[in-house]
Design an enzyme around this catalytic site. Structure first.
Site, short mmCIF file in Angstrom:
data_model
loop_
_atom_site.label_atom_id
_atom_site.label_comp_id
_atom_site.label_asym_id
_atom_site.label_seq_id
_atom_site.Cartn_x
_atom_site.Cartn_y
_atom_site.Cartn_z
N ARG A 38 0.80 -1.22 0.00
CA ARG A 38 0.00 0.00 0.00
C ARG A 38 0.83 1.27 0.00
NH1 ARG A 38 -4.48 0.49 4.56
NH2 ARG A 38 -4.95 -1.54 3.65
N HIS A 84 -7.76 -4.81 -7.36
CA HIS A 84 -7.61 -3.98 -6.16
C HIS A 84 -8.93 -3.95 -5.39
CE1 HIS A 84 -4.93 -1.13 -4.13
NE2 HIS A 84 -5.95 -0.32 -3.94
N TYR A 128 -18.04 11.23 -15.29
CA TYR A 128 -17.95 12.33 -16.24
C TYR A 128 -16.58 12.43 -16.91
CZ TYR A 128 -22.16 13.86 -13.79
OH TYR A 128 -23.40 13.92 -13.24
#
Length: 753
Positions: A38, A84, A128
């Site tokens: 991570r 993930h 978007y």
């Protein structure tokens, strides 16, 4: 509420575990997971797992630099669904950061839509925005189809993901990385890739080169937002050697003349990682709190480029002093830390220096080159075997076609008749008859010869370290040419300068709004400051039976000096004195004054002047006023005393050339000022000798002008020439009776310069 849980009576299946050991084991597993998967980047490709998975998913979606954009939601969905298993917000935030040209020095994602801005505004929702990879990302993925890196199963074992990317681009140092793990963190600022390539090329030729030597090429960080690094070359070199340190980054500014003597400061670049909106908001707050007295207004006139306009309080303000004060109080100057804590070899977290970071990348590139070469070599050997079979059957194509048409087991028959391998036979059977008829011997031989030559080159490459490093050198030079200093993306944005010399700037004055005040000190040592220059103090009240001791006009930017009877001088900031509405505060609460010592006098410090310090036993010396200013509550021990003597007077030397010392016994002596030594601290020399009495007053004057004083009626009296001659002598004398009417010291002005 639920019913209480009763544990089962039988102990079958129950295991006793030590709580401490269980917690340690589980926390260690969590820490390792955070460190490995991570927070820390891999030293080879400079990526964390989430970034690597994003690029791998975009590669599978064929989002190459020249392809059409696709919705970010599609990429995020593939990443969290296949590789993930975390929240979509975390993945989208990571993708957005890869596309922000103010966060990434060399963006890995080409975004279309609102991906946030330098003000700190959030990007549009993932449904978007659209994205595709940049050329830099393509370089990181180059060779993925050629067995350049290892793959491992994903979290559910149904897909495979790369362990590390081939990384033909020095991404770790070029784009940097930040992360916080358990018990460790990483912070690597971005750098200029052309400089990194130069350092890597030098490291190839000098494998034992040190980080200090590589700083010849890597001057320092190169931030996407520009700015100026003001650390010394020595500190930068030390940071790169140890892998730990920091860089002071300042905004870039310039003075812009508006005509008629007016001007403004225009900030065009701000420090890396500082949101512009937060920066301006903080400056506006400080302006409202009157902590930026030199600044009148701040305006954001930014469009595509940063343009923050700073308007000075007046045209007489020094722009350098204005900016230095802002650098101290705002994020126009920030510190970017360096902590190159990375996963070496993808497994071991360790802090490394510049040389080792580049060496890790170069060694990885060599492994990638070897793996790609072996992969290509295997392909060539397979093709050569097929070509060998085609050349054999070319001599008797009709027989081949007959066997294919008539035999039930054509593969076995072909292998028996023409002595082919299984691979060659399969290749012939997989070829259409039309294609078999079109085979030309010259073309087959030409391809065979070409591949044979390439195979020899690859064999030579794999057998020679020098050839491998030459190939890597060629690749690195290609990257440097693409992102060289003459290209818009490769041009260095952050400049490096030596730390500025601010020794001549009084920041305490620059950061306080200049206002007139009147300082009042009482006999019992209480101090306060009235607004404005107040001449009539008759209305000023004191606590109990306390009375006025000293008052003088000054300004809020001044330093107030306090002389104590034990010879110590303390410094107070005029701007921090209590206001005049109450009785003030005791000076003893502001400084560490010894028990038993009293305040002799208080005055406003004047830079550059010289003062005569005197004691009750008639000793004294001249000292620069600047040397009396103390930076701590303890003050400075300036005057050395022989008990029971105490400090008594402070007199400004001015332009006088003689001193008139008068004791409480009314004897006066006049002597040249040059006979008093100049000292930083000490007991001084004897000014006047007393059999019984003490020093009452000292006046500095010009002998040519005579000794002047006001009498009790307010008239001015002067003693000069022959009349003054009987008092003129050398220091240390007992003196002669003072002139008639010569005043005793005014208790309200005792000891004040």
């Amino acid at each position: 509420m639920g019913k209480p849980f009763e544990p089962p009576s039988d102990r079958d299946g129950i295991e006793n575990v030590d709580l401490k050991a269980a917690l340690e084991e589980r926390y260690l597993a969590y820490a390792l997971s955070t460190i490995m998967h991570r927070a820390l980047p891999d030293a080879r490709d400079g990526l964390k797992p989430v970034h690597r998975r994003i690029l791998h998913a975009m590669r599978l979606l064929r989002l190459d630099p020249g392809s059409a954009y696709k919705k970010c939601a599609r990429v995020v969905g593939d990443v969290i669904g296949k590789y993930h298993p975390h929240g979509d917000v975390a993945v989208y935030d990571a993708l957005v950061r890869l596309a922000q040209d103010f966060a990434q020095r060399y963006p890995l994602v080409d975004g279309q839509g609102n991906f946030g801005n330098i003000d700190g505004d959030n990007p549009a929702a993932q449904r978007y925005t659209e994205c595709r990879m940049t050329e830099v990302a393509r370089l990181l993925l180059e060779g993925m189809d050629e067995d350049a890196v290892d793959f491992r199963p994903n979290y559910d074992g149904q897909e495979e993901e790369p362990v590390v990317l081939p990384a033909a681009f020095p991404n770790l140092l070029a784009n940097g990385s930040q992360g916080i793990a358990v018990g460790m963190a990483t912070s690597i600022p971005p750098h200029n890739v052309a400089e990194l390539c130069d350092a890597a090329l030098y490291l190839i030729g000098h494998r034992d080169a040190t980080s200090e030597q590589l700083t010849t090429f890597v001057k320092g960080p190169d931030f996407p937002t520009g700015g100026i690094v003001i650390d010394s070359a020595a500190s930068i070199s030390e940071a790169y050697r140890t892998g730990r340190g920091g860089f002071r980054v300042r905004a870039r500014w310039q003075k812009e003349d508006l005509g008629r003597g007016t001007w403004v400061v225009v900030v065009t670049e701000i420090p890396y990682g500082v949101p512009k909106a937060r920066l301006i908001e903080k400056m506006a707050e400080l302006l409202h709190e009157k902590k930026l007295p030199l600044l009148a207004d701040v305006r954001d006139e930014s469009a595509e480029d940063v343009r923050v306009v700073l308007e000075p309080r007046s045209r007489t303000v020094d722009p350098v002093v204005l900016m230095e004060s802002l650098f101290r109080l705002t994020e126009l100057e920030s510190r970017i830390s360096l902590n190159m804590n990375v996963l070496v070899g993808g497994t071991v977290p360790r802090v490394i220096g510049l040389a080792e970071a580049l060496r890790e990348w170069l060694d990885h590139r060599r492994v990638v080159l070897q793996r790609r070469s072996r992969h290509r070599l295997a392909q060539i050997e397979r093709r050569l075997e097929i070509l060998g079979g085609l050349l054999i059957v070319y001599l008797d194509l009709d027989r081949v076609i007959q066997i294919i048409r008539e035999e039930d087991e054509p593969k076995a028959e072909l292998m028996r008749v023409f002595e082919l391998t299984e691979l060659q036979a399969n290749a012939i059977l997989d070829t259409r008859l039309r294609s078999l008829r079109k085979l030309e011997e010259m073309e087959l031989k030409r391809e065979f010869d070409t591949l044979t030559a390439e195979k020899a080159d690859l064999d030579g490459l794999l057998g020679s370290d020098d050839l491998q490093w030459k190939a890597i050198t060629k690749q690195i030079r290609g990257v440097r040419k693409t992102y060289g200093p003459e290209t818009p993306l490769g041009r260095r944005r952050t400049t490096l300068e030596n730390p500025p010399d601010t020794s001549g700037i009084d920041f305490s004055e620059a950061m306080v709004e200049r206002e007139p005040i009147t300082v009042i000190v009482s006999q019992k040592g209480w101090i306060r400051a009235l607004k404005g220059h107040v001449a009539d103090l008759s209305a000023v009240q004191f606590k109990g039976d306390d009375t006025l001791k000293v008052s003088f006009p000054t300004e809020t930017t001044a330093k107030i000096l306090v002389l104590a009877s034990n010879g110590k001088v303390f410094t107070l900031e005029a701007a921090k004195l209590p206001g005049g509405r109450g009785f003030g505060d005791p000076v003893r609460l502001m400084v560490d004054m010894d028990e038993g010592s009293e305040i002799v006098t208080v005055w406003a410090h004047k830079p550059g002047v010289k003062l005569l310090l005197c004691t009750t036993d008639g000793r004294g010396f001249v000292t620069p006023a600047d040397g009396l200013v103390a930076n701590t509550r303890k003050g400075k021990q300036v005057i050395g005393l022989d008990e029971p003597a105490t400090a008594s007077l402070v007199v400004e030397v001015g332009e006088g050339d003689h001193a008139a010392a008068c004791g409480t016994n009314r004897l006066m002596t006049v002597f040249p000022l040059a006979e008093i030594p100049e000292m930083v601290r000490g007991k001084g020399v004897r000014l006047q000798k007393y059999r019984d009495g003490a020093l009452d007053s000292v006046v500095i004057f010009r002998l040519a002008d005579g000794l002047t004083w006001p009498d009790s009626a307010g008239r001015t009296r002067t003693v000069a020439g022959e009349e003054l001659a009987k008092w003129v002598g050398h220091r240390g004398g007992a003196g002669t009776m003072a002139p008639r009417g010569y005043p005793k010291v005014d208790p309200s002005k005792a000891g004040r310069p």
